[in-house]
Design a protein around this motif. Sequence first.
Motif, PDB file in Angstrom:
ATOM      1  N   LYS A   2      22.690 -23.690  15.100  1.00 33.55           N
ATOM      2  CA  LYS A   2      21.478 -23.419  15.864  1.00 33.55           C
ATOM      3  C   LYS A   2      21.845 -23.102  17.310  1.00 33.55           C
ATOM      4  O   LYS A   2      22.897 -23.510  17.808  1.00 33.55           O
ATOM      5  CB  LYS A   2      20.524 -24.615  15.839  1.00 33.55           C
ATOM      6  N   THR A   3      20.940 -22.393  17.985  1.00 34.34           N
ATOM      7  CA  THR A   3      21.141 -22.142  19.410  1.00 34.34           C
ATOM      8  C   THR A   3      20.833 -23.416  20.203  1.00 34.34           C
ATOM      9  O   THR A   3      20.133 -24.320  19.725  1.00 34.34           O
ATOM     10  CB  THR A   3      20.228 -21.027  19.916  1.00 34.34           C
ATOM     11  N   GLN A   6      17.114 -23.935  20.415  1.00 34.70           N
ATOM     12  CA  GLN A   6      16.535 -24.574  19.223  1.00 34.70           C
ATOM     13  C   GLN A   6      16.836 -26.065  19.185  1.00 34.70           C
ATOM     14  O   GLN A   6      15.989 -26.885  18.810  1.00 34.70           O
ATOM     15  CB  GLN A   6      17.082 -23.883  17.970  1.00 34.70           C
ATOM     16  N   VAL A   9      14.455 -28.050  21.484  1.00 31.12           N
ATOM     17  CA  VAL A   9      13.129 -28.250  20.886  1.00 31.12           C
ATOM     18  C   VAL A   9      13.203 -29.237  19.733  1.00 31.12           C
ATOM     19  O   VAL A   9      12.329 -30.103  19.581  1.00 31.12           O
ATOM     20  CB  VAL A   9      12.544 -26.899  20.438  1.00 31.12           C
ATOM     21  N   ASP A  10      14.242 -29.158  18.918  1.00 32.30           N
ATOM     22  CA  ASP A  10      14.410 -30.125  17.826  1.00 32.30           C
ATOM     23  C   ASP A  10      14.495 -31.553  18.375  1.00 32.30           C
ATOM     24  O   ASP A  10      13.899 -32.485  17.811  1.00 32.30           O
ATOM     25  CB  ASP A  10      15.691 -29.819  17.034  1.00 32.30           C
ATOM     26  N   VAL A  31      14.740 -21.435  25.052  1.00 31.60           N
ATOM     27  CA  VAL A  31      13.861 -22.572  24.736  1.00 31.60           C
ATOM     28  C   VAL A  31      12.460 -22.070  24.437  1.00 31.60           C
ATOM     29  O   VAL A  31      11.808 -22.512  23.476  1.00 31.60           O
ATOM     30  CB  VAL A  31      13.845 -23.588  25.894  1.00 31.60           C
ATOM     31  N   ASP A  33      11.583 -19.265  23.246  1.00 31.70           N
ATOM     32  CA  ASP A  33      11.591 -18.637  21.926  1.00 31.70           C
ATOM     33  C   ASP A  33      11.534 -19.692  20.821  1.00 31.70           C
ATOM     34  O   ASP A  33      10.815 -19.525  19.827  1.00 31.70           O
ATOM     35  CB  ASP A  33      12.841 -17.770  21.771  1.00 31.70           C
ATOM     36  N   ALA A  34      12.261 -20.799  21.009  1.00 30.75           N
ATOM     37  CA  ALA A  34      12.239 -21.867  20.003  1.00 30.75           C
ATOM     38  C   ALA A  34      10.880 -22.553  19.954  1.00 30.75           C
ATOM     39  O   ALA A  34      10.437 -23.004  18.889  1.00 30.75           O
ATOM     40  CB  ALA A  34      13.339 -22.886  20.318  1.00 30.75           C
ATOM     41  N   ASP A  37       7.962 -21.308  17.388  1.00 33.88           N
ATOM     42  CA  ASP A  37       7.847 -21.779  16.008  1.00 33.88           C
ATOM     43  C   ASP A  37       7.700 -23.298  15.926  1.00 33.88           C
ATOM     44  O   ASP A  37       7.837 -23.876  14.843  1.00 33.88           O
ATOM     45  CB  ASP A  37       9.084 -21.346  15.210  1.00 33.88           C
ATOM     46  N   SER A  38       7.411 -23.934  17.034  1.00 33.68           N
ATOM     47  CA  SER A  38       7.310 -25.398  17.079  1.00 33.68           C
ATOM     48  C   SER A  38       5.856 -25.847  17.051  1.00 33.68           C
ATOM     49  O   SER A  38       4.939 -25.103  17.429  1.00 33.68           O
ATOM     50  CB  SER A  38       7.986 -25.921  18.350  1.00 33.68           C
ATOM     51  N   THR A 164      21.916 -20.184  24.748  1.00 30.52           N
ATOM     52  CA  THR A 164      22.007 -19.105  23.750  1.00 30.52           C
ATOM     53  C   THR A 164      23.209 -19.252  22.827  1.00 30.52           C
ATOM     54  O   THR A 164      23.308 -18.529  21.824  1.00 30.52           O
ATOM     55  CB  THR A 164      22.084 -17.742  24.455  1.00 30.52           C
TER      56      THR A 164
END
Length: 549
Positions: A2-3, A6, A9-10, A31, A33-34, A37-38, A164
């Motif tokens: 994962k970047t 991502q 955010v996880d 961040v 971008d992640a 989808d959160s 990134t």
Amino acid sequence: MKTGGQLIVDALEANGTDRIYCVPGESYLAVLDALHDSTIRTIVCRQEGGAAMMADCHGRLTGKPGICFVTRGPGATNASAGIHIAMQDSIPLILFIGQVASHAKQREAFQEVDYVRFFGDIAKWVVEIDDASRIPEFVTRAFAVATSGRPGPVVISLPEDMLTSVVDAPAALAYTSVETSPAEAELDRIEALLNAAKRPIAILGGTRWDFQAVQEITRIAEAWSLPVGCSFRRQMLFDHLHPNYAGDVGIGINPKLATAIKQADLVLLIGGRMGEMPSSDYTLLKSPYPDQTLVHVHADASELGRVYRPTLAINASPAAFVQAFARRRGPAAPGWAAETAKLHAAYLDWSTPPETGPGPVQMGPIMTYLETVLPDDAILTNGAGNYATWVHRFHRSRRFGTQAAPTSGSMGYGTPAAVAAKELFPDRTVVAFAGDGCFLMNGQEFATAVQYDLPIIVIVVNNGIYGTIRMHQEREYPGRVVATDLKNPDFAALARAYGGHGETVEKTADFAPAFERARASGKPAIIEIRLDPEAITPTRTMTQIRDKV
């Protein structure tokens, strides 16, 4: 694989984050971008200082770290005002800052700042993550640091290339909360000290309280007939109409309460630090050796003995302490019960607003009206200025979780805090108080309220001056006015320009219908009160201060 974005955010999701406050920047696009989808809700703000203050209010009202994202350089320095508030007020907050790429560091690259040095004195912990695989470790640790002991802000710097990069990293686990509790021997000692006391008083402050803890301290006060004061801007820790409430221990303290604290033979200080403002410049409790027997309860051992040498120091959170001590039952008829009743009566008299004052608008009747119409669970926010005296002295708080105001005395806090409070609790009434100078420091966050359909009510007390500074100026340098006059916009028109509801109050009778129209509008609203600058305090005019009357 994962970047870094991502993984950030996880890690936030793993630690229970449900919303963040941000001003977007190219330095942390990975961040953003992640977040697309959160399930985390992203609140975009208009200035980084306002975003950080929203995160502070989140931490203040929930006890969980408020999360803020800003870009490098000016974004980070703008946010520093909110970090200073969170540090002085002991509020859990985590600020993530996009940083220049690793290859450009130490070259004074575009918007480069050394955040460890910049934030070192106003944050609990500052760290830069250079290796994306360590993101779960550092973010989880940040939650632990922000919430443990004396809560406070953590700052995490995120180099752009680190965000990134694609790495294999362990899944983030939630942080483990740390609790500290009193020993039975310490509870025995407090019980003995109380039984021997003739004039005890309890003072509540700090953070790490919750609804249950406030109920427990109420039961303790009832069992021991203790008079209870609340530290500066911590008034929501005790019901003001409870017969044991003695008043707020802060700026402009009731002289009768100040005398009672000075003459007390036992002070039970729970959760607070009793800093410069609540201690009346270290005169209520003398530093380093108080005249009173001092029992100091604090969640952070480093605060015990830091300013005052206590008779008994207890390293415990307020919630853990009151839960333990509530099992101890006080004497049936303590000798100080009559004094407790006198202090509560003195508070009721002190917190009754005056009906008159200079000019056509009287703040006293306005506060009386608000006390009759605001529900007990209404959240009141404010920044700093003489206008705040009307709120802190005359609003009688009834419930925990209803106050957001900086003990650090920072201007510009009320409006962004109200936005965060209303977003957190959409079914509750949220009213922000601001002076004209205070509002214009972060008033652009009214646009955030409009964007997210958050019908806050902002009461702008406009007297055309930086009131507190003018008051000090007139007292110290009478008649030599400089740098304190303000030429203000039409605040009601400004509200409408943003897409909200605006009202102007030029006489006392205008306020009640204006407030009802604002509430009925269903929009974010500004009510501008045009107050005579002579009405600088509830009891003294500017002329009286200048003439030292």
